[in-house]
Structure formats: structure tokens, C-alpha cells
Design a protein around this motif. Sequence first.
Motif, mmCIF file in Angstrom:
data_model
loop_
_atom_site.group_PDB
_atom_site.id
_atom_site.type_symbol
_atom_site.label_atom_id
_atom_site.label_comp_id
_atom_site.label_asym_id
_atom_site.label_seq_id
_atom_site.Cartn_x
_atom_site.Cartn_y
_atom_site.Cartn_z
ATOM 1 N N ARG A 100 35.610 30.809 76.862
ATOM 2 C CA ARG A 100 37.012 31.105 76.557
ATOM 3 C C ARG A 100 37.345 30.797 75.099
ATOM 4 N NH1 ARG A 100 40.042 29.128 82.192
ATOM 5 N NH2 ARG A 100 40.014 31.195 83.168
ATOM 6 N N LYS A 101 36.765 29.750 74.557
ATOM 7 C CA LYS A 101 37.007 29.438 73.148
ATOM 8 C C LYS A 101 36.489 30.544 72.235
ATOM 9 C CE LYS A 101 36.991 24.391 73.630
ATOM 10 N NZ LYS A 101 36.243 23.121 73.367
ATOM 11 N N LYS A 102 35.463 31.240 72.698
ATOM 12 C CA LYS A 102 34.893 32.337 71.921
ATOM 13 C C LYS A 102 35.632 33.656 72.156
ATOM 14 C CE LYS A 102 30.924 32.178 70.498
ATOM 15 N NZ LYS A 102 30.192 31.940 69.228
ATOM 16 N N GLY A 103 36.604 33.631 73.053
ATOM 17 C CA GLY A 103 37.329 34.845 73.383
ATOM 18 C C GLY A 103 36.632 35.693 74.431
ATOM 19 N N ALA A 104 35.535 35.171 75.012
ATOM 20 C CA ALA A 104 34.816 35.872 76.072
ATOM 21 C C ALA A 104 35.477 35.586 77.420
ATOM 22 C CB ALA A 104 33.354 35.442 76.095
ATOM 23 N N LYS A 105 35.080 36.353 78.429
ATOM 24 C CA LYS A 105 35.706 36.267 79.751
ATOM 25 C C LYS A 105 34.691 35.769 80.774
ATOM 26 C CE LYS A 105 38.562 40.214 78.471
ATOM 27 N NZ LYS A 105 38.925 41.626 78.762
ATOM 28 N N PRO A 106 34.785 34.501 81.179
ATOM 29 C CA PRO A 106 33.844 33.959 82.155
ATOM 30 C C PRO A 106 34.161 34.427 83.571
ATOM 31 C CG PRO A 106 35.467 32.297 81.579
ATOM 32 C CD PRO A 106 35.744 33.495 80.704
ATOM 33 N N VAL A 107 33.118 34.636 84.344
ATOM 34 C CA VAL A 107 33.237 35.008 85.752
ATOM 35 C C VAL A 107 32.231 34.165 86.532
ATOM 36 C CG1 VAL A 107 33.121 36.868 87.447
ATOM 37 C CG2 VAL A 107 33.788 37.386 85.087
ATOM 38 N N LEU A 108 32.695 33.432 87.530
ATOM 39 C CA LEU A 108 31.814 32.623 88.361
ATOM 40 C C LEU A 108 31.332 33.446 89.555
ATOM 41 C CD1 LEU A 108 33.833 29.276 88.345
ATOM 42 C CD2 LEU A 108 31.650 29.711 87.195
ATOM 43 N N LEU A 109 30.040 33.341 89.866
ATOM 44 C CA LEU A 109 29.448 34.033 91.001
ATOM 45 C C LEU A 109 28.814 32.999 91.922
ATOM 46 C CD1 LEU A 109 29.294 36.041 88.428
ATOM 47 C CD2 LEU A 109 27.640 37.307 89.814
ATOM 48 N N THR A 110 29.245 32.926 93.163
ATOM 49 C CA THR A 110 28.596 32.003 94.090
ATOM 50 C C THR A 110 27.135 32.399 94.258
ATOM 51 O OG1 THR A 110 29.352 33.320 95.979
ATOM 52 C CG2 THR A 110 30.695 31.403 95.355
ATOM 53 N N PRO A 111 26.244 31.409 94.427
ATOM 54 C CA PRO A 111 24.811 31.721 94.522
ATOM 55 C C PRO A 111 24.491 32.611 95.713
ATOM 56 C CG PRO A 111 25.247 29.410 95.063
ATOM 57 C CD PRO A 111 26.514 29.961 94.516
ATOM 58 N N VAL A 112 23.502 33.485 95.515
ATOM 59 C CA VAL A 112 23.072 34.373 96.599
ATOM 60 C C VAL A 112 22.530 33.534 97.749
ATOM 61 C CG1 VAL A 112 22.555 36.281 95.043
ATOM 62 C CG2 VAL A 112 20.754 34.647 95.608
ATOM 63 N N GLN A 113 22.752 34.015 98.952
ATOM 64 C CA GLN A 113 22.228 33.316 100.116
ATOM 65 C C GLN A 113 20.721 33.497 100.233
ATOM 66 O OE1 GLN A 113 23.401 31.276 102.344
ATOM 67 N NE2 GLN A 113 25.596 31.368 101.920
ATOM 68 N N ARG A 114 20.070 32.499 100.786
ATOM 69 C CA ARG A 114 18.678 32.653 101.193
ATOM 70 C C ARG A 114 18.644 33.361 102.559
ATOM 71 N NH1 ARG A 114 18.899 27.154 99.342
ATOM 72 N NH2 ARG A 114 17.748 26.867 97.400
ATOM 73 N N ARG A 115 17.489 33.893 102.884
ATOM 74 C CA ARG A 115 17.325 34.579 104.169
ATOM 75 C C ARG A 115 17.002 33.530 105.239
ATOM 76 N NH1 ARG A 115 13.174 36.049 106.878
ATOM 77 N NH2 ARG A 115 13.351 37.684 108.474
ATOM 78 N N THR A 116 18.068 32.863 105.717
ATOM 79 C CA THR A 116 17.922 31.739 106.653
ATOM 80 C C THR A 116 18.673 32.064 107.942
ATOM 81 O OG1 THR A 116 19.786 30.718 105.478
ATOM 82 C CG2 THR A 116 17.564 29.952 104.905
ATOM 83 N N PHE A 117 18.036 32.861 108.793
ATOM 84 C CA PHE A 117 18.646 33.256 110.065
ATOM 85 C C PHE A 117 18.522 32.149 111.106
ATOM 86 C CE2 PHE A 117 18.178 37.484 108.269
ATOM 87 C CZ PHE A 117 19.266 38.185 108.802
#
Length: 212
Positions: A100-117
Motif C-alpha cells: 500500500r505504501k508503494k501504491g500497489a493493491k494487495p489481495v490476500l488468498l487463503t491457501p489451497v486445500q490439500r486433497r484430504t478426503f
Amino acid sequence: MNHKFFLIGDSTMDRETSGWGGQFHQFTTGQVVNSGKSGRSTKSYISEGHWQKVAAVLAAGDYLFIQFGHNDQKLEDLTRGTYPFDDYQKNLRTFVETARKKGAKPVLLTPVQRRTFNDQGKIENSLGDYPKAMKELAATLDVPLLDIGARTKKLYERLGQEASKSLFSWYDTADQTGAPDNTHFNEKGATEVSQLVAEAFALLHAAKSIDK
């Protein structure tokens, strides 16, 4: 959308391990700079200098996609492990505030799930409180968040326990004699997950909630 996207994360994003970041260019007209690094956590991404290199070239109007969690779980490794509501959030905050200080736009992405059925054909969360901690920080800092953990869970469950193997590097070798891998994608899986990311981003962009 003609934007510049910087991606920071771990092996599930890293091009060298068929991470989804290597396929994201297919779903945007913008320039994609995939700076994901295999094996890194929020802690080691900073301590090894990877973040500083990205931060140095971020510019106003750029998007910064941030997705970590898998290696932050490795608390036995003092170079990588972080606690969800402690250093994990602190490091995510560093990424967000610097962008944000650089004027960029941060976006948070929750981690992908593992294949844990489980036995009921549902994906069990193997990521502890890290997704929750990220969502909490997103709300606190008013940062756009893409819930890719939820989207990958839905994708795996829709395909089912057997068919979902087709998204992963299920074997280490071409003759299929290696160990199962329920974390890392093959090219097909990376492409499908990158499309999920693009779709989630497009929805936020259309709602104008991405332009903080």
C-alpha cells in the motif's frame, strides 16, 4: 484486464512445481510476475530476501496476490514455522502495508486445500487456523480476500475422491511408481486452480471491492 500482477507464495503457486501461478497468464490480459517460491513460508520468504526483491519493483496500480500457509504450519522448522495469530499475521501485514505504501493493491488468498478426503467424501481442513487468521487480518486491514481454500475444497468434492487425483502430482515418476502427492498440482490442476483464482478476482473487480 490490463494490470500487472505480482504473485508471492509457496510451491502451490510456484511455476517450477506446476503451481497455479504458472498458468495464471491464461486467464488475464495483464502481465503476470510469478514470484512464488517452493518451500517458503511468510517467515522464510522475508528472511531469505525474496520479499525485498518484489517490494523493490512494486509500483502504483500493481496487484499483489499473497498466498501462504502450507509451510507456516511447519512449527518444528524454526526457519519457516509461524503461529497463525502471531507471526503469520504479522508477516502478512508487512506484505500488505508495504504494498500500500508503494501504491500497489494487495489481495490476500487463503491457501489451497490439500486433497484430504474423509470417509464421507468431504475435504477435511488440514491447514489449521491459518485460513481463519488470514480472514481475520483481511477484515482488520480492509484487504480484499479471495477464499481459494473454499473454492478448491468445492472443486475437489465435486470431482470426488478418485477423479480429483487427476489434478495432482499423484506420482513422482512417469511410470507411476512414486509416492502419492495430495498437495502439489500437475499442469491440469494448476490450470483449473488458476482459473478459480481468476474467476474470484473478476467477481471482486466487478463489484469494485478490489480497488482499495
